[in-house]
Design a protein around this motif. Structure first.
Motif, PDB file in Angstrom:
ATOM      1  N   ARG A  26      89.563  50.699  47.337  1.00 22.79           N
ATOM      2  CA  ARG A  26      88.345  50.373  48.006  1.00 22.79           C
ATOM      3  C   ARG A  26      87.600  51.497  48.264  1.00 22.79           C
ATOM      4  O   ARG A  26      86.432  51.545  47.889  1.00 22.79           O
ATOM      5  CB  ARG A  26      88.334  49.390  49.254  1.00 22.79           C
ATOM      6  N   ASP A  27      88.066  52.555  48.978  1.00 23.46           N
ATOM      7  CA  ASP A  27      87.430  53.618  49.190  1.00 23.46           C
ATOM      8  C   ASP A  27      87.254  55.136  48.456  1.00 23.46           C
ATOM      9  O   ASP A  27      86.284  55.976  48.567  1.00 23.46           O
ATOM     10  CB  ASP A  27      87.340  54.101  50.773  1.00 23.46           C
ATOM     11  N   LYS A  28      88.617  55.280  47.725  1.00 21.76           N
ATOM     12  CA  LYS A  28      88.622  56.449  47.092  1.00 21.76           C
ATOM     13  C   LYS A  28      89.531  56.249  45.926  1.00 21.76           C
ATOM     14  O   LYS A  28      90.323  55.205  45.554  1.00 21.76           O
ATOM     15  CB  LYS A  28      89.135  57.610  47.967  1.00 21.76           C
ATOM     16  N   ALA A  29      89.744  57.369  44.960  1.00 21.39           N
ATOM     17  CA  ALA A  29      90.289  57.264  43.665  1.00 21.39           C
ATOM     18  C   ALA A  29      90.858  58.608  43.147  1.00 21.39           C
ATOM     19  O   ALA A  29      90.213  59.872  43.980  1.00 21.39           O
ATOM     20  CB  ALA A  29      89.635  56.469  42.553  1.00 21.39           C
ATOM     21  N   PRO A  30      91.782  58.772  42.409  1.00 13.04           N
ATOM     22  CA  PRO A  30      92.056  60.153  41.830  1.00 13.04           C
ATOM     23  C   PRO A  30      91.180  60.839  41.134  1.00 13.04           C
ATOM     24  O   PRO A  30      90.200  59.808  40.574  1.00 13.04           O
ATOM     25  CB  PRO A  30      93.286  59.660  40.677  1.00 13.04           C
ATOM     26  N   LEU A  31      91.004  62.157  41.355  1.00 16.01           N
ATOM     27  CA  LEU A  31      89.743  62.743  40.617  1.00 16.01           C
ATOM     28  C   LEU A  31      90.151  62.853  39.351  1.00 16.01           C
ATOM     29  O   LEU A  31      88.999  62.986  38.537  1.00 16.01           O
ATOM     30  CB  LEU A  31      89.846  64.269  41.459  1.00 16.01           C
ATOM     31  N   THR A  32      91.216  62.811  38.791  1.00 15.87           N
ATOM     32  CA  THR A  32      91.327  62.794  37.248  1.00 15.87           C
ATOM     33  C   THR A  32      92.449  61.863  36.992  1.00 15.87           C
ATOM     34  O   THR A  32      93.256  61.368  37.739  1.00 15.87           O
ATOM     35  CB  THR A  32      91.868  64.200  36.796  1.00 15.87           C
ATOM     36  N   ILE A  33      92.335  61.156  35.771  1.00 12.71           N
ATOM     37  CA  ILE A  33      93.104  60.295  35.084  1.00 12.71           C
ATOM     38  C   ILE A  33      93.182  60.398  33.753  1.00 12.71           C
ATOM     39  O   ILE A  33      92.194  60.602  33.196  1.00 12.71           O
ATOM     40  CB  ILE A  33      92.874  58.973  35.672  1.00 12.71           C
ATOM     41  N   ALA A  34      94.273  60.244  32.969  1.00 12.76           N
ATOM     42  CA  ALA A  34      94.381  60.523  31.584  1.00 12.76           C
ATOM     43  C   ALA A  34      94.811  59.035  31.087  1.00 12.76           C
ATOM     44  O   ALA A  34      95.922  58.471  31.334  1.00 12.76           O
ATOM     45  CB  ALA A  34      95.502  61.609  31.293  1.00 12.76           C
ATOM     46  N   TRP A  35      94.124  58.712  29.814  1.00 13.91           N
ATOM     47  CA  TRP A  35      94.339  57.770  29.280  1.00 13.91           C
ATOM     48  C   TRP A  35      95.544  58.049  27.807  1.00 13.91           C
ATOM     49  O   TRP A  35      95.618  59.239  27.557  1.00 13.91           O
ATOM     50  CB  TRP A  35      93.175  57.323  28.213  1.00 13.91           C
ATOM     51  N   GLY A  36      96.384  57.133  27.659  1.00 16.04           N
ATOM     52  CA  GLY A  36      97.430  57.524  26.420  1.00 16.04           C
ATOM     53  C   GLY A  36      98.428  56.214  26.446  1.00 16.04           C
ATOM     54  O   GLY A  36      98.544  55.394  27.317  1.00 16.04           O
ATOM     55  N   GLN A  37      99.060  56.195  25.367  1.00 12.41           N
ATOM     56  CA  GLN A  37      99.916  55.042  25.090  1.00 12.41           C
ATOM     57  C   GLN A  37     101.259  55.261  25.056  1.00 12.41           C
ATOM     58  O   GLN A  37     102.138  54.315  24.899  1.00 12.41           O
ATOM     59  CB  GLN A  37      99.334  54.020  23.665  1.00 12.41           C
ATOM     60  N   THR A  38     101.683  56.683  25.266  1.00 10.27           N
ATOM     61  CA  THR A  38     102.932  57.008  25.352  1.00 10.27           C
ATOM     62  C   THR A  38     103.285  58.024  26.653  1.00 10.27           C
ATOM     63  O   THR A  38     102.317  58.985  26.602  1.00 10.27           O
ATOM     64  CB  THR A  38     103.357  57.868  23.896  1.00 10.27           C
ATOM     65  N   ASN A  39     104.179  57.719  27.483  1.00 17.26           N
ATOM     66  CA  ASN A  39     104.308  58.604  28.426  1.00 17.26           C
ATOM     67  C   ASN A  39     105.236  59.923  28.181  1.00 17.26           C
ATOM     68  O   ASN A  39     105.487  60.008  26.998  1.00 17.26           O
ATOM     69  CB  ASN A  39     104.837  57.815  29.778  1.00 17.26           C
ATOM     70  N   ARG A  66     108.003  60.550  28.711  1.00 19.16           N
ATOM     71  CA  ARG A  66     109.330  60.173  28.312  1.00 19.16           C
ATOM     72  C   ARG A  66     109.687  59.544  26.912  1.00 19.16           C
ATOM     73  O   ARG A  66     110.583  59.002  26.651  1.00 19.16           O
ATOM     74  CB  ARG A  66     109.940  59.263  29.494  1.00 19.16           C
ATOM     75  N   GLY A  67     108.164  59.725  26.547  1.00 19.55           N
ATOM     76  CA  GLY A  67     108.302  58.918  25.043  1.00 19.55           C
ATOM     77  C   GLY A  67     108.428  57.682  25.013  1.00 19.55           C
ATOM     78  O   GLY A  67     108.356  56.871  23.874  1.00 19.55           O
ATOM     79  N   GLY A  68     108.258  56.768  26.222  1.00 17.86           N
ATOM     80  CA  GLY A  68     108.038  55.344  26.025  1.00 17.86           C
ATOM     81  C   GLY A  68     106.640  54.894  26.246  1.00 17.86           C
ATOM     82  O   GLY A  68     105.658  55.793  26.378  1.00 17.86           O
ATOM     83  N   THR A  69     106.627  53.499  25.934  1.00 17.48           N
ATOM     84  CA  THR A  69     105.021  53.110  25.920  1.00 17.48           C
ATOM     85  C   THR A  69     104.606  52.725  27.342  1.00 17.48           C
ATOM     86  O   THR A  69     105.313  52.427  28.183  1.00 17.48           O
ATOM     87  CB  THR A  69     105.053  51.809  25.057  1.00 17.48           C
ATOM     88  N   THR A  70     103.302  52.899  27.520  1.00 15.62           N
ATOM     89  CA  THR A  70     102.466  52.772  28.788  1.00 15.62           C
ATOM     90  C   THR A  70     102.017  51.086  28.646  1.00 15.62           C
ATOM     91  O   THR A  70     101.064  50.803  29.499  1.00 15.62           O
ATOM     92  CB  THR A  70     101.670  53.671  28.969  1.00 15.62           C
ATOM     93  N   ARG A  71     102.216  50.331  27.790  1.00 15.16           N
ATOM     94  CA  ARG A  71     101.756  49.180  27.425  1.00 15.16           C
ATOM     95  C   ARG A  71     102.246  48.208  28.759  1.00 15.16           C
ATOM     96  O   ARG A  71     103.256  48.055  29.027  1.00 15.16           O
ATOM     97  CB  ARG A  71     102.080  48.455  26.093  1.00 15.16           C
ATOM     98  N   LEU A  72     101.102  47.483  29.060  1.00 16.23           N
ATOM     99  CA  LEU A  72     101.790  46.516  30.172  1.00 16.23           C
ATOM    100  C   LEU A  72     101.744  44.984  29.627  1.00 16.23           C
ATOM    101  O   LEU A  72     100.601  44.380  29.640  1.00 16.23           O
ATOM    102  CB  LEU A  72     100.436  46.498  31.343  1.00 16.23           C
TER     103      LEU A  72
END
Length: 425
Positions: free
Chosen positions: A304-317, A319-325
């Motif tokens: 509600r009040d704060k968030a990470p200052l940076t965040i990165a988009w991507g489809q592969t983490n 470890r080579g796995g997918t980040t698909r939810l």
């Protein structure tokens, strides 16, 4: 007299269009429409893997059920498998063919012989001249039922694509896997025939056309002008356009679907749905026309009040796995879906601001839409988005005020197309 009967039977067996016309007369149906005669010729003369795409109400199922009866009339040892979108639909279709066999004079010799042990039920029946076989002459099943283990020399897929089984990417993939089973149960040398109406911009029938099936399409209106051309338009309809016997926009079946009737349906269905289900248009699924994808979002818990200052988009983490939810249902096109970030900063900061946007509803059935987002370090974090019924009711206004308080909203903006901004006053 016997010679005339023999010629009549030979013509019934050799000309499905004639067979269908005679059947229609025997069961007191109106004369075959021109487009139905075209479908009949395509069913008889088309390649082994073929299909019909036609607008809703074109009677494609009725013509194809007549084709099933014709195949059994020509060869009682055919095994005709009918696969429909539901068990009820398949039973209703089988019942219709069974009824024709019982009442049409030139089909009555096919009535199952129960005294000889032939099958005759709501889901399958044999025809009297057929040889004994573990597979019935005419079984019917739903696409979600059990078809593995049966066999067919003619497999009819009748409207298996629906609004429900095309809702998500996963459902569409499941449907494609289900119809692949047809090749495994087809008797060598047999036919597979698809008929249906597109229910999604990524229609099963387009995928089949890409994999070797040949389709012919019958739209409700002649294409061209406001309606794009079709690459698989029935050649007879194309000839009408080329020879000047019809112009783009003319109705294909004016006896039933007048111009005013189609205009009413287009207004009711909406242009995109009408385009799919009455004009056979699925080209709007081109990704270039939908540049914003679900995969463009980054799905991450929102504080509600704060968030990470940076965040990165991507489809592969890393470890080579997918980040698909996959646990979040995707309603996007193709393999579009939601993805988690590949990384985010351990340093968090308080939001610079939090704002709410409200799109008030009018007096109709529309909901009042709202969205609450926060901003920090170049990123927008969406807390919640939704809709409330009630227009300007006290309960709606109170709910919006409560949301604004709970998320510590600093500024509220509203769409002013209703009441010239009075929602804010």
């Amino acid at each position: 007299m016997n010679e005339n009967i023999e010629k009549y039977v030979e013509r019934l067996a050799g000309d499905f269009e004639f067979f269908c016309a005679e059947l229609w007369e025997c069961v007191d149906l109106p004369d075959l429409a021109r487009h139905q005669r075209q479908m009949a010729r395509w069913l008889q003369d088309g390649p082994r893997r073929r299909g019909i795409r036609a607008f809703r109400g074109a009677s494609k199922t009725w013509v194809t059920l007549a084709y099933c009866a014709w195949r059994l009339f020509k060869n009682p040892n055919e095994r005709v498998l009918l696969v429909s979108k539901s068990e009820k639909h398949s039973k209703d279709s089988l019942f219709m063919v069974r009824r024709w066999i019982g009442q049409v004079p030139f089909l009555q010799h096919l009535v199952p012989d129960r005294r000889d042990g032939q099958r005759d039920s709501a889901t399958k029946f044999d025809v009297a001249p057929a040889d004994n076989d573990r597979v019935p002459s005419f079984p019917a099943a739903s696409i979600t039922g059990q078809i593995t283990g049966t066999r067919g020399s003619v497999i009819i897929s009748d409207d298996v694509e629906t609004g429900i089984n095309t809702l998500t990417f996963e459902n569409r993939e499941r449907l494609r896997e289900q119809v692949k089973e047809f090749d495994n149960i087809l008797i060598p040398g047999g036919d597979i025939i698809f008929l249906g109406t597109p229910w999604h911009l990524e229609s099963l029938y387009d995928k089949l056309a890409d994999s070797g099936y040949t389709f012919q399409s019958w739209p409700a209106r002649y294409p061209g002008g406001n309606w794009p051309e079709l690459k698989d338009l029935c050649p007879d309809l194309q000839d009408d356009l080329d020879e000047g016997n019809a112009v783009p926009g003319d109705t294909v079946w004016p006896e039933r679907f007048t111009d005013s009737e189609l205009l009413e349906r287009e207004a009711s269905e909406g242009r995109s749905t009408f385009g799919m289900q009455y004009q056979m248009l699925t080209s709007l699924g081109d990704g270039l026309q939908y540049p914003l994808k679900l995969s463009d979002f980054i799905v991450h818990p929102v504080n509600r009040d704060k968030a990470p200052l940076t965040i990165a988009w991507g489809q592969t983490n890393d470890r080579g796995g997918t980040t698909r939810l996959d646990e979040i249902v995707s309603l996007g096109f193709g393999k579009d879906g939601f993805y988690a970030p590949i990384m985010y900063s351990e340093n968090w900061g308080e939001y610079t601001t939090t704002r709410m946007w409200v799109d008030p509803s009018g007096a109709g059935a529309d909901s009042t839409g709202f969205c609450i987002c926060s901003y920090v370090n170049g990123y927008l974090w969406c807390h919640t988005v939704g809709g409330l019924e009630g227009g300007y009711s006290s309960s709606t206004l109170e709910a919006l005020a409560t949301l604004a308080r709970d998320y510590r909203v600093r500024e509220i903006a509203c769409e002013d197309n209703w009441g010239q901004g009075m929602f804010l006053n």
